[in-house]
Design a protein around this motif. Sequence first.
Motif, PDB file in Angstrom:
ATOM      1  N   GLY A 235      -9.517 -11.868   4.558  1.00 40.05           N
ATOM      2  CA  GLY A 235     -10.594 -11.140   5.212  1.00 40.05           C
ATOM      3  C   GLY A 235     -10.647 -11.465   6.686  1.00 40.05           C
ATOM      4  O   GLY A 235      -9.735 -12.046   7.243  1.00 40.05           O
ATOM      5  N   GLY A 236     -11.713 -11.086   7.327  1.00 43.63           N
ATOM      6  CA  GLY A 236     -11.859 -11.377   8.748  1.00 43.63           C
ATOM      7  C   GLY A 236     -10.957 -10.507   9.597  1.00 43.63           C
ATOM      8  O   GLY A 236     -10.588  -9.400   9.219  1.00 43.63           O
ATOM      9  N   THR A 237     -10.612 -11.026  10.753  1.00 41.92           N
ATOM     10  CA  THR A 237      -9.845 -10.229  11.709  1.00 41.92           C
ATOM     11  C   THR A 237      -8.415  -9.999  11.274  1.00 41.92           C
ATOM     12  O   THR A 237      -7.813  -8.994  11.630  1.00 41.92           O
ATOM     13  N   ALA A 238      -7.828 -10.911  10.515  1.00 44.47           N
ATOM     14  CA  ALA A 238      -6.432 -10.759  10.096  1.00 44.47           C
ATOM     15  C   ALA A 238      -6.237  -9.483   9.289  1.00 44.47           C
ATOM     16  O   ALA A 238      -5.235  -8.790   9.441  1.00 44.47           O
ATOM     17  N   GLU A 239      -7.197  -9.186   8.442  1.00 49.55           N
ATOM     18  CA  GLU A 239      -7.091  -7.987   7.614  1.00 49.55           C
ATOM     19  C   GLU A 239      -7.089  -6.724   8.462  1.00 49.55           C
ATOM     20  O   GLU A 239      -6.331  -5.797   8.209  1.00 49.55           O
ATOM     21  N   GLY A 240      -7.904  -6.703   9.496  1.00 51.80           N
ATOM     22  CA  GLY A 240      -8.005  -5.529  10.350  1.00 51.80           C
ATOM     23  C   GLY A 240      -6.770  -5.279  11.180  1.00 51.80           C
ATOM     24  O   GLY A 240      -6.466  -4.135  11.524  1.00 51.80           O
ATOM     25  N   PHE A 241      -6.041  -6.330  11.496  1.00 45.52           N
ATOM     26  CA  PHE A 241      -4.889  -6.179  12.375  1.00 45.52           C
ATOM     27  C   PHE A 241      -3.547  -6.193  11.653  1.00 45.52           C
ATOM     28  O   PHE A 241      -2.512  -5.945  12.266  1.00 45.52           O
ATOM     29  N   SER A 242      -3.531  -6.478  10.376  1.00 45.75           N
ATOM     30  CA  SER A 242      -2.255  -6.573   9.662  1.00 45.75           C
ATOM     31  C   SER A 242      -1.509  -5.232   9.662  1.00 45.75           C
ATOM     32  O   SER A 242      -0.283  -5.214   9.775  1.00 45.75           O
ATOM     33  N   SER A 243      -2.228  -4.125   9.579  1.00 45.96           N
ATOM     34  CA  SER A 243      -1.543  -2.828   9.586  1.00 45.96           C
ATOM     35  C   SER A 243      -0.895  -2.556  10.939  1.00 45.96           C
ATOM     36  O   SER A 243       0.197  -1.989  11.010  1.00 45.96           O
ATOM     37  N   PHE A 244      -1.539  -2.998  12.023  1.00 54.37           N
ATOM     38  CA  PHE A 244      -0.939  -2.833  13.350  1.00 54.37           C
ATOM     39  C   PHE A 244       0.324  -3.675  13.476  1.00 54.37           C
ATOM     40  O   PHE A 244       1.330  -3.234  14.037  1.00 54.37           O
ATOM     41  N   LEU A 245       0.268  -4.877  12.938  1.00 53.35           N
ATOM     42  CA  LEU A 245       1.426  -5.762  12.987  1.00 53.35           C
ATOM     43  C   LEU A 245       2.580  -5.177  12.180  1.00 53.35           C
ATOM     44  O   LEU A 245       3.719  -5.135  12.650  1.00 53.35           O
ATOM     45  N   LEU A 246       2.284  -4.702  10.983  1.00 49.60           N
ATOM     46  CA  LEU A 246       3.325  -4.103  10.149  1.00 49.60           C
ATOM     47  C   LEU A 246       3.917  -2.863  10.806  1.00 49.60           C
ATOM     48  O   LEU A 246       5.123  -2.622  10.729  1.00 49.60           O
ATOM     49  N   GLU A 247       3.079  -2.084  11.471  1.00 54.40           N
ATOM     50  CA  GLU A 247       3.560  -0.893  12.177  1.00 54.40           C
ATOM     51  C   GLU A 247       4.544  -1.279  13.279  1.00 54.40           C
ATOM     52  O   GLU A 247       5.588  -0.639  13.443  1.00 54.40           O
ATOM     53  N   GLN A 248       4.227  -2.330  14.022  1.00 55.13           N
ATOM     54  CA  GLN A 248       5.115  -2.786  15.094  1.00 55.13           C
ATOM     55  C   GLN A 248       6.418  -3.352  14.538  1.00 55.13           C
ATOM     56  O   GLN A 248       7.497  -3.081  15.071  1.00 55.13           O
ATOM     57  N   ILE A 249       6.324  -4.120  13.465  1.00 57.51           N
ATOM     58  CA  ILE A 249       7.528  -4.672  12.845  1.00 57.51           C
ATOM     59  C   ILE A 249       8.415  -3.540  12.348  1.00 57.51           C
ATOM     60  O   ILE A 249       9.629  -3.533  12.585  1.00 57.51           O
ATOM     61  N   ALA A 250       7.816  -2.563  11.674  1.00 57.83           N
ATOM     62  CA  ALA A 250       8.589  -1.433  11.144  1.00 57.83           C
ATOM     63  C   ALA A 250       9.231  -0.634  12.275  1.00 57.83           C
ATOM     64  O   ALA A 250      10.392  -0.221  12.171  1.00 57.83           O
ATOM     65  N   GLY A 251       8.494  -0.422  13.365  1.00 56.17           N
ATOM     66  CA  GLY A 251       9.043   0.310  14.503  1.00 56.17           C
ATOM     67  C   GLY A 251      10.224  -0.409  15.122  1.00 56.17           C
ATOM     68  O   GLY A 251      11.244   0.208  15.447  1.00 56.17           O
ATOM     69  N   LYS A 252      10.104  -1.730  15.281  1.00 56.63           N
ATOM     70  CA  LYS A 252      11.212  -2.517  15.842  1.00 56.63           C
ATOM     71  C   LYS A 252      12.421  -2.493  14.917  1.00 56.63           C
ATOM     72  O   LYS A 252      13.559  -2.389  15.370  1.00 56.63           O
ATOM     73  N   MET A 253      12.169  -2.577  13.623  1.00 56.07           N
ATOM     74  CA  MET A 253      13.283  -2.516  12.668  1.00 56.07           C
ATOM     75  C   MET A 253      13.986  -1.164  12.753  1.00 56.07           C
ATOM     76  O   MET A 253      15.217  -1.106  12.765  1.00 56.07           O
ATOM     77  N   ALA A 254      13.226  -0.088  12.821  1.00 59.91           N
ATOM     78  CA  ALA A 254      13.813   1.249  12.917  1.00 59.91           C
ATOM     79  C   ALA A 254      14.576   1.412  14.227  1.00 59.91           C
ATOM     80  O   ALA A 254      15.661   2.006  14.248  1.00 59.91           O
ATOM     81  N   ASP A 255      14.029   0.869  15.324  1.00 59.06           N
ATOM     82  CA  ASP A 255      14.709   0.947  16.620  1.00 59.06           C
ATOM     83  C   ASP A 255      16.054   0.234  16.597  1.00 59.06           C
ATOM     84  O   ASP A 255      16.974   0.607  17.311  1.00 59.06           O
TER      85      ASP A 255
END
Length: 102
Positions: A53-73
């Motif tokens: 919970g807390g802030t980590a939950e709110g930002f995990s999707s942003f982090l995963l989006e960035q990781i996925a984008g870098k992997m695709a790049d």
Amino acid sequence: MEISATVGPVDIAPKASVQVDPLRQSARDFEAAFIMQMLQHSGIAEAFGAKEGGTAEGFSSFLLEQIAGKMADQGGFGLAEQFYQALSARAERAEPGLDFRA
């Protein structure tokens, strides 16, 4: 021991835009979305504290989006190139006047 906190100049000028084929960009974006879904179901978000919970939950999707984008790049699983090749071939066989790239 002495620690220096001097920071050099930061370049804030806009970068020259590189014209990317819209079809290639769409294929890359699709692969990034696919990778993000895989990461979400892998449980990696929980490793970053999303279940607590807390802030980590709110930002995990942003982090995963960035990781996925870098992997695709960086080539991802090669799906984007396969999609691009298939769609390009299809666009070449399409009716004149139809442009899948626009």
